[in-house]
Design a protein around this motif. Sequence first.
Motif, mmCIF file in Angstrom:
data_model
loop_
_atom_site.group_PDB
_atom_site.id
_atom_site.type_symbol
_atom_site.label_atom_id
_atom_site.label_comp_id
_atom_site.label_asym_id
_atom_site.label_seq_id
_atom_site.Cartn_x
_atom_site.Cartn_y
_atom_site.Cartn_z
ATOM 1 N N LYS A 25 79.610 71.590 5.060
ATOM 2 C CA LYS A 25 80.238 71.758 3.741
ATOM 3 C C LYS A 25 79.863 73.108 3.140
ATOM 4 O O LYS A 25 78.693 73.433 3.021
ATOM 5 C CB LYS A 25 79.827 70.634 2.793
ATOM 6 N N ASP A 62 87.185 66.782 2.863
ATOM 7 C CA ASP A 62 86.867 67.793 1.854
ATOM 8 C C ASP A 62 87.460 69.153 2.201
ATOM 9 O O ASP A 62 87.217 69.675 3.307
ATOM 10 C CB ASP A 62 85.343 67.996 1.771
ATOM 11 N N GLY A 103 87.620 70.442 -7.050
ATOM 12 C CA GLY A 103 86.287 70.696 -7.619
ATOM 13 C C GLY A 103 86.156 72.102 -8.179
ATOM 14 O O GLY A 103 86.924 73.005 -7.836
ATOM 15 N N LEU A 104 85.152 72.288 -9.007
ATOM 16 C CA LEU A 104 84.946 73.575 -9.683
ATOM 17 C C LEU A 104 84.159 74.564 -8.834
ATOM 18 O O LEU A 104 84.290 75.770 -8.977
ATOM 19 C CB LEU A 104 84.195 73.352 -11.004
ATOM 20 N N PRO A 142 88.808 64.340 -12.561
ATOM 21 C CA PRO A 142 87.535 64.908 -12.997
ATOM 22 C C PRO A 142 86.373 64.707 -12.010
ATOM 23 O O PRO A 142 85.367 65.409 -12.087
ATOM 24 C CB PRO A 142 87.242 64.187 -14.312
ATOM 25 N N THR A 143 86.501 63.762 -11.096
ATOM 26 C CA THR A 143 85.481 63.565 -10.056
ATOM 27 C C THR A 143 86.178 63.567 -8.696
ATOM 28 O O THR A 143 87.399 63.362 -8.606
ATOM 29 C CB THR A 143 84.766 62.209 -10.195
ATOM 30 N N LYS A 186 86.420 76.333 -6.344
ATOM 31 C CA LYS A 186 85.937 76.702 -5.003
ATOM 32 C C LYS A 186 87.046 76.780 -3.959
ATOM 33 O O LYS A 186 87.060 77.697 -3.129
ATOM 34 C CB LYS A 186 84.851 75.708 -4.566
ATOM 35 N N VAL A 206 80.695 74.682 -8.834
ATOM 36 C CA VAL A 206 79.597 75.118 -9.712
ATOM 37 C C VAL A 206 78.452 75.727 -8.906
ATOM 38 O O VAL A 206 77.905 76.767 -9.258
ATOM 39 C CB VAL A 206 79.087 73.921 -10.555
HETATM 40 N N1 CTP Z 1 86.510 67.598 -5.424
HETATM 41 C C1 CTP Z 1 87.729 67.182 -5.992
HETATM 42 N N2 CTP Z 1 87.770 66.828 -7.321
HETATM 43 C C2 CTP Z 1 86.659 66.888 -8.075
HETATM 44 C C3 CTP Z 1 85.422 67.285 -7.512
HETATM 45 C C4 CTP Z 1 85.379 67.632 -6.163
HETATM 46 O O1 CTP Z 1 88.757 67.142 -5.311
HETATM 47 N N3 CTP Z 1 86.765 66.572 -9.355
HETATM 48 C C5 CTP Z 1 86.508 68.051 -4.031
HETATM 49 C C6 CTP Z 1 86.062 69.509 -3.895
HETATM 50 O O2 CTP Z 1 87.154 70.382 -4.171
HETATM 51 C C7 CTP Z 1 85.565 69.580 -2.468
HETATM 52 C C8 CTP Z 1 85.105 68.140 -2.178
HETATM 53 O O3 CTP Z 1 85.578 67.326 -3.253
HETATM 54 O O4 CTP Z 1 86.567 69.952 -1.544
HETATM 55 C C9 CTP Z 1 83.587 68.068 -2.048
HETATM 56 O O5 CTP Z 1 83.003 68.427 -3.281
HETATM 57 P P1 CTP Z 1 81.957 69.601 -3.505
HETATM 58 O O6 CTP Z 1 81.624 70.249 -2.224
HETATM 59 O O7 CTP Z 1 80.882 69.065 -4.388
HETATM 60 O O8 CTP Z 1 82.847 70.692 -4.289
HETATM 61 P P2 CTP Z 1 82.800 71.046 -5.824
HETATM 62 O O9 CTP Z 1 82.725 69.811 -6.633
HETATM 63 O O10 CTP Z 1 83.934 71.973 -6.061
HETATM 64 O O11 CTP Z 1 81.443 71.889 -5.919
HETATM 65 P P3 CTP Z 1 80.270 71.729 -7.003
HETATM 66 O O12 CTP Z 1 79.782 70.315 -6.886
HETATM 67 O O13 CTP Z 1 79.245 72.765 -6.602
HETATM 68 O O14 CTP Z 1 80.909 72.026 -8.341
#
Ligand code: CTP
Length: 232
Positions: free
Chosen positions: A208, A105, A13-14, A81-82, A24, A16
């Motif tokens: 989280k 996570d 994940g990014l 991407p998700t 992150k 955001v």
């Molecule tokens: N994750 C992932 N691939 C993605 C989006 C999320 O592997 N495309 C992972 C994140 O790295 C995180 C976990 O799913 O360990 C939970 O997601 P979240 O806490 O929402 O992290 P982010 O998507 O990075 O944060 P944000 O939504 O604020 O961008």
Amino acid sequence: MRGDVAILVPAAGLGVRMGPGAPKALRLLAGEPLLLHAVRNVAVAPSVGLIVVAAPPADVAPVRAMLAEQPVPIAVVAGGPTRQASVACALDAVPREYDLVLVHDAARALAPPALIESVAAKLRAGSSAVIPALPVVDTIKQVGDGAEVIATIDRSALRAVQTPQGFRRSTLAAAHAIAVDNHTDDAGLAERAGVRVDTVPGDELAFKITRPFDLAVAEALIASGATSVRVR
Ligand code: CTP
Ligand code: MG
């Protein structure tokens, strides 16, 4: 039983909501990447035989190098991407011999090894899907479009859920195969597929890390010694 669990760690994940900066999982918590904290806590859980990390696609090589010296085998794949896509990429890398698969996570970097053991034990006892859950402490209100209160929800039957979420491999694979819309947790996919999802008591340390506030809380917990990891 030792080593019979493969654990997937979506970390692509990014971040955001954390504000501008690196993905992150690569941001620093007490001087080390968040992902390193998460993997270290996972690697000391006796049930874990394999860790599969879904890394940000541009960072697969550095993540592999960062995680080179852990007590269990680690595979690093490019995430999607998700979150759901990242979990699917990681699941593809799990060898057939693993019947028990946990999804955890990276952002729940302080989740204690005992929580992994608790989820794994419930799976071994026969559950198809297991999630950690905690009672909701705040009063919960339903609000309308104008932010006005419509109702007070009875919270006694509500739970806030965490990861690691555990599955028989076939259950997780089937749930992902029929997924159409994007879910934020894997148990949601399993529910949709009609699978019974059981709960075990969650752990406050498995919160989280989402916003800068959470990072500050995590730093304070580490500084206080509340998170110290036992040696495998
Ligand atoms: N994750 C992932 N691939 C993605 C989006 C999320 O592997 N495309 C992972 C994140 O790295 C995180 C976990 O799913 O360990 C939970 O997601 P979240 O806490 O929402 O992290 P982010 O998507 O990075 O944060 P944000 O939504 O604020 O961008
Ligand atoms: Mg996200």
